[in-house]
Design an enzyme around this catalytic site. Structure first.
Site, PDB file in Angstrom:
ATOM      1  N   HIS A 192      51.705 -30.836 -80.474  1.00 17.22           N
ATOM      2  CA  HIS A 192      50.392 -30.614 -81.132  1.00 17.22           C
ATOM      3  C   HIS A 192      49.634 -31.657 -81.660  1.00 17.22           C
ATOM      4  O   HIS A 192      48.298 -31.714 -81.909  1.00 17.22           O
ATOM      5  CB  HIS A 192      50.486 -29.256 -82.197  1.00 17.22           C
ATOM      6  CG  HIS A 192      50.571 -28.024 -81.493  1.00 17.22           C
ATOM      7  ND1 HIS A 192      51.748 -27.356 -80.901  1.00 17.22           N
ATOM      8  CD2 HIS A 192      49.534 -27.111 -80.433  1.00 17.22           C
ATOM      9  CE1 HIS A 192      51.610 -26.187 -80.066  1.00 17.22           C
ATOM     10  NE2 HIS A 192      50.181 -26.134 -80.121  1.00 17.22           N
ATOM     11  N   GLU A 419      53.165 -19.650 -67.872  1.00 19.00           N
ATOM     12  CA  GLU A 419      53.916 -20.696 -68.663  1.00 19.00           C
ATOM     13  C   GLU A 419      55.257 -20.802 -68.640  1.00 19.00           C
ATOM     14  O   GLU A 419      55.965 -21.707 -68.990  1.00 19.00           O
ATOM     15  CB  GLU A 419      53.409 -20.894 -70.184  1.00 19.00           C
ATOM     16  CG  GLU A 419      53.330 -19.776 -70.980  1.00 19.00           C
ATOM     17  CD  GLU A 419      52.678 -19.851 -72.274  1.00 19.00           C
ATOM     18  OE1 GLU A 419      51.978 -21.131 -72.716  1.00 19.00           O
ATOM     19  OE2 GLU A 419      52.224 -19.146 -73.028  1.00 19.00           O
ATOM     20  N   ASP A 443      53.670 -25.480 -71.789  1.00 18.18           N
ATOM     21  CA  ASP A 443      54.634 -24.735 -71.752  1.00 18.18           C
ATOM     22  C   ASP A 443      55.592 -24.863 -70.410  1.00 18.18           C
ATOM     23  O   ASP A 443      56.664 -25.036 -70.275  1.00 18.18           O
ATOM     24  CB  ASP A 443      54.602 -23.455 -72.419  1.00 18.18           C
ATOM     25  CG  ASP A 443      54.655 -23.419 -74.016  1.00 18.18           C
ATOM     26  OD1 ASP A 443      55.515 -24.382 -74.459  1.00 18.18           O
ATOM     27  OD2 ASP A 443      53.788 -23.186 -74.436  1.00 18.18           O
ATOM     28  N   CYS A 496      44.631 -23.509 -68.911  1.00 18.49           N
ATOM     29  CA  CYS A 496      44.099 -23.927 -70.164  1.00 18.49           C
ATOM     30  C   CYS A 496      44.723 -24.810 -70.833  1.00 18.49           C
ATOM     31  O   CYS A 496      45.128 -24.983 -71.954  1.00 18.49           O
ATOM     32  CB  CYS A 496      44.096 -22.635 -71.111  1.00 18.49           C
ATOM     33  SG  CYS A 496      45.589 -21.671 -71.175  1.00 18.49           S
TER      34      CYS A 496
HETATM   35  C1  PEP Z   1      50.198 -24.249 -72.939  1.00 17.77           C
HETATM   36  O1  PEP Z   1      51.466 -23.851 -73.087  1.00 17.77           O
HETATM   37  O2  PEP Z   1      49.836 -24.845 -72.012  1.00 17.77           O
HETATM   38  C2  PEP Z   1      49.222 -23.510 -73.677  1.00 17.77           C
HETATM   39  C3  PEP Z   1      48.087 -23.690 -73.347  1.00 17.77           C
HETATM   40  O3  PEP Z   1      49.540 -23.016 -74.962  1.00 17.77           O
HETATM   41  P1  PEP Z   1      49.931 -23.891 -76.245  1.00 17.77           P
HETATM   42  O4  PEP Z   1      49.771 -25.315 -76.263  1.00 17.77           O
HETATM   43  O5  PEP Z   1      49.297 -23.283 -77.297  1.00 17.77           O
HETATM   44  O6  PEP Z   1      51.472 -23.629 -76.216  1.00 17.77           O
HETATM   45 MG    MG Z   2      51.904 -22.416 -74.284  1.00 17.49          MG
END
Ligand code: PEP
Ligand code: MG
Length: 571
Positions: A192, A419, A443, A496
């Site tokens: 993150h 994912e 993920d 995404c």
């Molecule tokens: C992902 O896992 O690619 C995703 C978009 O979700 P997050 O990054 O919030 O886990």
């Molecule tokens: Mg994710």
């Protein structure tokens, strides 16, 4: 002596600046009474003056901050001299205190914990202030020890922030006007911290071992595309940084919406957002809709489930920015790196493989249905076209259950995130039970490669260019085509995850059959500029070249060699 550090570049950009190191987190002072007692009067005075010094420093920072950061700093400054905290600590210096006299540091530590617990037990707004108390406690202990304050250093001059990694709380006070680049020794390209750097458009290099030891004040050259950090920059690096400023200006013209390939084929570019404020910025940046609304970010600082009204208000804040456009909202994705006290169990041995995402419906039944009801109400009251999806779907039964819950709530379009590798491999079945899929490549990569996305030493595995990940994406798209044929209804697949924000990889994703790409709004112009130079056929050829490569590096090199625009734009 010149030193070079190699990591993973997460946001392009070449910057020269002076390093400020993020201080180490404040360690807990030793427990137990001080043998021989303490001079309670003198130590009490030390505590009072340390708390005043912390308050003054926070007030000064608040005065020069703006927006969210100002509010956070003002609230924290108030807490610094909180009588409950200070008086509670002073009492613990006394030999008659339960457990004997503590050191000043220990007394502040325990008093802070007691105040935080009390606030938490009150719930609601008060519970959310518990984090501020713990932050203040750490600052007072650092002041007592004569150490720099924890958190992002204050500075009048812009600087390159070096850290092991950033905690979510630090990111609230990261001022992009002051921090010109971010370099970390830990973290992965899909952590993150990396996502935040992309959202801010901050040149960033993660997992660069050794940068935590660069001296404060040393001048460095950061290359966010190459993933390198170099000390003692020379003329060559100064020229490269100057050239980047010109290239960045070429991209600053922005994105006007309506993304098309060179042959006119439309691939809508959507935005990843978490709040109404993000959504407003995304709309202003030309996003053609929202491809991922991360609802958990509205609630990360909550100890209790948000009420129906609070949820409707939070979703409305996003929906109203995209009237008449698509908004894909994801139900709460709590767990692993995004724990929510009212949903997830902090003691799981493997949180990334635990009860997270959609799975929390099994341990906390009702939260998901109530969230869907709130989404449905917000959808009804707004003009945006709402699609809803669940995170961490692994089986066809889960997809069918989620779709049923969403439709029962009155939502028209229900899909799943892909994912987990099992979902990628069974997408033909899953998509007969859901309306669409959205690939969460962050993920998907972590689970395909069995590599925690937060860990710096595993960054090379957490690379969506890895052949296994590309083949899983292909399997998802092939499964979607089969499900479309079987049901007679189109089953679109979007992306995404952060992979969509890499312009070269975006071209490959389109070639694999992905129909929409969702990313941090900052990434929109670069992806748009690069996709405009290729046709669908060329995208398919790039995808074939990437799939044929034996390694992530070979795949990336093969594709980049066919996209000269990347070098022209410094990407
Ligand atoms: C992902 O896992 O690619 C995703 C978009 O979700 P997050 O990054 O919030 O886990
Ligand atoms: Mg994710």
């Amino acid at each position: 002596m010149m030193e070079q550090f190699h990591g993973v570049g997460v946001t392009p950009g070449r910057v020269i600046g002076r390093v400020r190191q993020m201080p180490a987190p404040v360690a807990e002072p030793a427990a137990g009474p001080v043998s021989g007692g303490v001079d309670a009067a003198a130590e009490g005075e030390r505590i009072r003056s340390a708390s005043k010094a912390v308050q003054a420093a926070l007030k000064a920072r608040a005065a020069s901050a703006s927006g969210d950061a100002k509010g956070v700093l003002e609230a924290t400054a108030l807490m610094a001299a909180d009588p409950m905290l200070v008086k509670g600590a002073v009492k613990l210096l006394d030999a008659s205190a339960d457990g004997g006299a503590r050191s000043a540091e220990r007394a502040v530590w325990e008093s802070g914990a007691a105040v935080a617990d009390k606030l938490k037990s009150l719930g609601g707004y008060m519970a959310e202030r518990a984090t501020d108390v713990l932050d203040v406690r750490a600052r007072i202990v650092a002041e007592l020890r004569g150490l720099p304050a924890p958190g992002i250093p204050a500075s009048d001059e812009p600087f390159v922030l070096a850290a092991e990694d950033l905690a979510p709380a630090d990111t609230a006070t990261l001022d992009p006007a002051k921090v010109t680049a971010l370099i970390t020794s830990g973290g992965g390209p899909q952590s993150h911290t990396a996502i935040l750097a992309r959202a801010l458009g901050l040149p960033a290099v993660v997992a660069a071992a050794g940068v935590e030891a660069i001296a404060d004040g040393a001048e460095v050259y950061v290359d966010g595309a190459a993933g390198t950090v170099q000390t003692e920059p020379g003329q060559h690096e100064r020229d490269a940084a100057a050239a980047w400023t010109t290239q960045a200006a070429a991209l600053a013209a922005g994105f006007a919406g309506d993304n098309r390939l060179a042959d006119g084929h439309a691939v809508p570019l959507l935005a990843n957002v978490a709040t109404g404020k993000d959504a407003a910025k995304a709309a202003a940046a030309g996003a053609e809709g929202v491809g991922l609304l991360r609802t958990e970010f509205c609630f990360l600082d909550r100890d209790t489930e948000p009420t129906h009204e609070e949820q409707v208000a939070a979703y409305t804040a996003v929906f109203k920015e995209f009237g008449g456009k698509k908004v894909v909202i994801r139900t709460l994705d709590a767990g692993a790196d995004k724990p929510l006290p009212f949903l997830t169990n902090a003691d799981e041995p493997n949180p990334a493989l635990g009860v997270r995402g959609y799975r929390t419906d099994w341990t906390s039944p009702g939260v998901l249905a109530r969230q869907l009801a709130a989404i449905a109400q917000a959808a009804q009251e707004n003009e945006a076209e709402i699609w809803v999806m669940a995170p961490m779907i692994a089986t066809t039964d889960e997809a069918a259950h989620f779709t049923r819950l969403a439709k029962d709530a009155g939502l028209k379009t229900a899909g799943v995130m892909v994912e987990v590798p099992s979902a990628a491999l069974t997408s033909a079945h899953i998509l007969q039970n859901a309306d669409f899929a959205s690939l969460g490549t962050n993920d998907l990569t972590q689970y395909a490669m069995a590599a925690d996305r937060m860990l710096g030493p595993l960054a090379h595995l957490n690379d969506p260019w890895q052949p296994a990940v590309l083949h899983l994406i292909k399997a998802t798209c092939d499964g979607a085509s089969a499900a479309s044929a079987a049901t007679g209804t189109a089953k679109p697949v979007g992306v995404c995850g952060e992979a969509a924000a890499d312009p070269a990889l975006a071209a490959v994703l389109v070639g694999l059959g992905v129909t929409t790409l969702s990313m941090s709004p900052r990434a929109l112009p670069a992806v748009n500029r690069v996709l405009a130079t290729i046709t669908v056929d060329e995208a398919r050829q790039l995808a074939a070249a990437a799939l044929a490569a034996p390694t992530a590096e070979a795949a990336r090199d093969a594709v980049r060699a066919s996209l000269p625009i990347l070098d022209e734009l410094g990407l």
